[in-house]
Design a protein around this motif. Sequence first.
Motif, mmCIF file in Angstrom:
data_model
loop_
_atom_site.group_PDB
_atom_site.id
_atom_site.type_symbol
_atom_site.label_atom_id
_atom_site.label_comp_id
_atom_site.label_asym_id
_atom_site.label_seq_id
_atom_site.Cartn_x
_atom_site.Cartn_y
_atom_site.Cartn_z
ATOM 1 N N ASP A 52 0.852 -1.194 0.000
ATOM 2 C CA ASP A 52 0.000 0.000 0.000
ATOM 3 C C ASP A 52 0.885 1.239 0.000
ATOM 4 O OD1 ASP A 52 -1.671 2.153 0.511
ATOM 5 O OD2 ASP A 52 -2.631 1.258 2.259
ATOM 6 N N PRO A 53 0.867 2.045 -1.078
ATOM 7 C CA PRO A 53 1.728 3.216 -1.138
ATOM 8 C C PRO A 53 1.245 4.392 -0.284
ATOM 9 C CG PRO A 53 0.466 3.066 -3.148
ATOM 10 C CD PRO A 53 0.156 1.822 -2.341
ATOM 11 N N GLY A 54 0.121 4.226 0.403
ATOM 12 C CA GLY A 54 -0.331 5.283 1.301
ATOM 13 C C GLY A 54 -1.687 5.850 0.977
ATOM 14 N N ASP A 55 -2.221 5.503 -0.193
ATOM 15 C CA ASP A 55 -3.534 6.033 -0.579
ATOM 16 C C ASP A 55 -4.566 4.924 -0.747
ATOM 17 O OD1 ASP A 55 -2.667 4.836 -2.911
ATOM 18 O OD2 ASP A 55 -2.729 6.661 -4.131
ATOM 19 N N GLY A 56 -4.219 3.713 -0.276
ATOM 20 C CA GLY A 56 -5.150 2.594 -0.377
ATOM 21 C C GLY A 56 -5.117 1.891 -1.711
ATOM 22 N N ARG A 57 -4.394 2.433 -2.676
ATOM 23 C CA ARG A 57 -4.212 1.733 -3.939
ATOM 24 C C ARG A 57 -3.054 0.748 -3.750
ATOM 25 N NH1 ARG A 57 -6.815 6.312 -4.921
ATOM 26 N NH2 ARG A 57 -8.297 6.353 -6.619
ATOM 27 N N LEU A 58 -2.583 0.136 -4.807
ATOM 28 C CA LEU A 58 -1.601 -0.926 -4.621
ATOM 29 C C LEU A 58 -0.436 -0.829 -5.594
ATOM 30 C CD1 LEU A 58 -4.167 -3.842 -4.294
ATOM 31 C CD2 LEU A 58 -2.805 -2.876 -2.428
ATOM 32 N N ILE A 59 0.738 -1.167 -5.089
ATOM 33 C CA ILE A 59 1.908 -1.477 -5.904
ATOM 34 C C ILE A 59 2.099 -2.971 -5.718
ATOM 35 C CG2 ILE A 59 4.403 -1.194 -6.191
ATOM 36 C CD1 ILE A 59 2.891 1.335 -6.907
ATOM 37 N N ASP A 77 13.466 2.747 -23.160
ATOM 38 C CA ASP A 77 13.031 2.726 -24.563
ATOM 39 C C ASP A 77 11.570 3.143 -24.652
ATOM 40 O OD1 ASP A 77 15.519 1.603 -25.277
ATOM 41 O OD2 ASP A 77 14.781 -0.415 -24.824
ATOM 42 N N PRO A 78 11.098 3.553 -25.841
ATOM 43 C CA PRO A 78 9.675 3.859 -25.979
ATOM 44 C C PRO A 78 8.815 2.693 -25.484
ATOM 45 C CG PRO A 78 10.845 4.570 -27.927
ATOM 46 C CD PRO A 78 11.829 3.795 -27.089
ATOM 47 N N GLY A 79 7.813 3.015 -24.705
ATOM 48 C CA GLY A 79 6.925 2.007 -24.149
ATOM 49 C C GLY A 79 7.346 1.512 -22.776
ATOM 50 N N CYS A 80 8.549 1.871 -22.327
ATOM 51 C CA CYS A 80 9.028 1.453 -21.011
ATOM 52 C C CYS A 80 8.675 2.516 -19.968
ATOM 53 C CB CYS A 80 10.547 1.248 -21.033
ATOM 54 S SG CYS A 80 11.075 -0.126 -22.068
ATOM 55 N N VAL A 81 8.643 2.106 -18.727
ATOM 56 C CA VAL A 81 8.393 3.043 -17.629
ATOM 57 C C VAL A 81 9.680 3.820 -17.369
ATOM 58 C CG1 VAL A 81 7.894 3.213 -15.150
ATOM 59 C CG2 VAL A 81 6.619 1.593 -16.579
ATOM 60 N N HIS A 82 9.585 5.143 -17.365
ATOM 61 C CA HIS A 82 10.750 5.970 -17.059
ATOM 62 C C HIS A 82 11.013 5.999 -15.555
ATOM 63 C CE1 HIS A 82 13.206 9.569 -16.398
ATOM 64 N NE2 HIS A 82 13.683 9.310 -17.609
ATOM 65 N N HIS A 83 9.981 6.315 -14.781
ATOM 66 C CA HIS A 83 10.117 6.311 -13.322
ATOM 67 C C HIS A 83 8.750 6.261 -12.672
ATOM 68 C CE1 HIS A 83 9.510 10.704 -13.931
ATOM 69 N NE2 HIS A 83 9.047 10.711 -12.690
ATOM 70 N N LEU A 84 8.732 5.927 -11.395
ATOM 71 C CA LEU A 84 7.527 5.996 -10.580
ATOM 72 C C LEU A 84 7.723 7.113 -9.563
ATOM 73 C CD1 LEU A 84 6.703 2.264 -9.734
ATOM 74 C CD2 LEU A 84 5.689 3.709 -11.502
ATOM 75 N N ALA A 85 6.695 7.945 -9.380
ATOM 76 C CA ALA A 85 6.761 9.056 -8.433
ATOM 77 C C ALA A 85 5.765 8.819 -7.309
ATOM 78 C CB ALA A 85 6.461 10.370 -9.145
ATOM 79 N N PHE A 86 6.225 9.021 -6.086
ATOM 80 C CA PHE A 86 5.381 8.860 -4.912
ATOM 81 C C PHE A 86 5.332 10.165 -4.135
ATOM 82 C CE2 PHE A 86 7.031 4.618 -5.852
ATOM 83 C CZ PHE A 86 5.830 3.938 -6.004
ATOM 84 N N ASN A 87 4.150 10.462 -3.627
ATOM 85 C CA ASN A 87 3.936 11.655 -2.828
ATOM 86 C C ASN A 87 4.448 11.437 -1.414
ATOM 87 O OD1 ASN A 87 2.786 14.277 -2.371
ATOM 88 N ND2 ASN A 87 1.118 13.279 -1.285
ATOM 89 N N VAL A 88 5.137 12.432 -0.876
ATOM 90 C CA VAL A 88 5.532 12.430 0.523
ATOM 91 C C VAL A 88 5.152 13.777 1.127
ATOM 92 C CG1 VAL A 88 7.430 10.776 0.263
ATOM 93 C CG2 VAL A 88 7.905 13.226 0.029
ATOM 94 N N SER A 89 4.985 13.805 2.425
ATOM 95 C CA SER A 89 4.688 15.061 3.105
ATOM 96 C C SER A 89 5.898 15.979 3.014
ATOM 97 C CB SER A 89 4.347 14.811 4.572
ATOM 98 O OG SER A 89 5.520 14.464 5.281
ATOM 99 N N ARG A 90 5.668 17.262 3.210
ATOM 100 C CA ARG A 90 6.773 18.222 3.219
ATOM 101 C C ARG A 90 7.781 17.855 4.317
ATOM 102 N NH1 ARG A 90 8.827 21.315 -0.592
ATOM 103 N NH2 ARG A 90 10.115 22.919 0.318
ATOM 104 N N ALA A 91 7.289 17.463 5.491
ATOM 105 C CA ALA A 91 8.175 17.100 6.598
ATOM 106 C C ALA A 91 9.072 15.929 6.207
ATOM 107 C CB ALA A 91 7.354 16.758 7.841
#
Length: 196
Positions: A52-59, A77-91
């Motif tokens: 659970d990445p923190g929002d109830g959805r799933l990795i 390459d085209p069609g590949c995932v470049h990166h995954l971004a996750f939200n974090v609090s400012r703290a």
Amino acid sequence: MRKLQVQGVHHITLTGADRQTSIDFWEGVLGMPFVFDQPNLDDPDEGHLYFDPGDGRLITIFTNESRKPMHSRTPTDPGCVHHLAFNVSRATWLQVTERLEARGIGHSGPKDRGFMDSIYFKDPLGLLIELATYKFEPPMGASHADVMIEAHRIRVEAGDHHIAEVHLADAIERLVERRQSTLSDDRAPKDPYRRG
């Protein structure tokens, strides 16, 4: 012809290596609770781990004890995932550099993206991970996406290269004006400090 209207990300599934590497990274580094575990129903040689990445959805991660990390950086390459971004609090974001360095994890250093701050590093298999924190909170009843599209419009109207804090602040003001009624006849800015 009709669209197939989506309503959010349901889950993202990645191909992992061994089980423990996945648990150690997704839960042990990123703090995502390990919430579900079963075989991969399409491949009996693989496990299927859910976090659970923190929002109830799933990795979710497909694991196989015979697989080893094979990339210093996953393909872009085209069609590949470049990166995954996750939200974090400012703290948390203010602690990311220190906490990555305490583990010996190399990173990009802080990046100012105008509307958010980011930092990038790779998981043990070479996937680029971004930790990001917004520079704004949307007004009540609005989403981050609502603010972003309004800030984009303001940026384009002004002829500016990219979104900056001023566009975000003006976007929030516009959204509040549209969403919240008032008893005043005139909502224009006023100067209550002027001397007569």
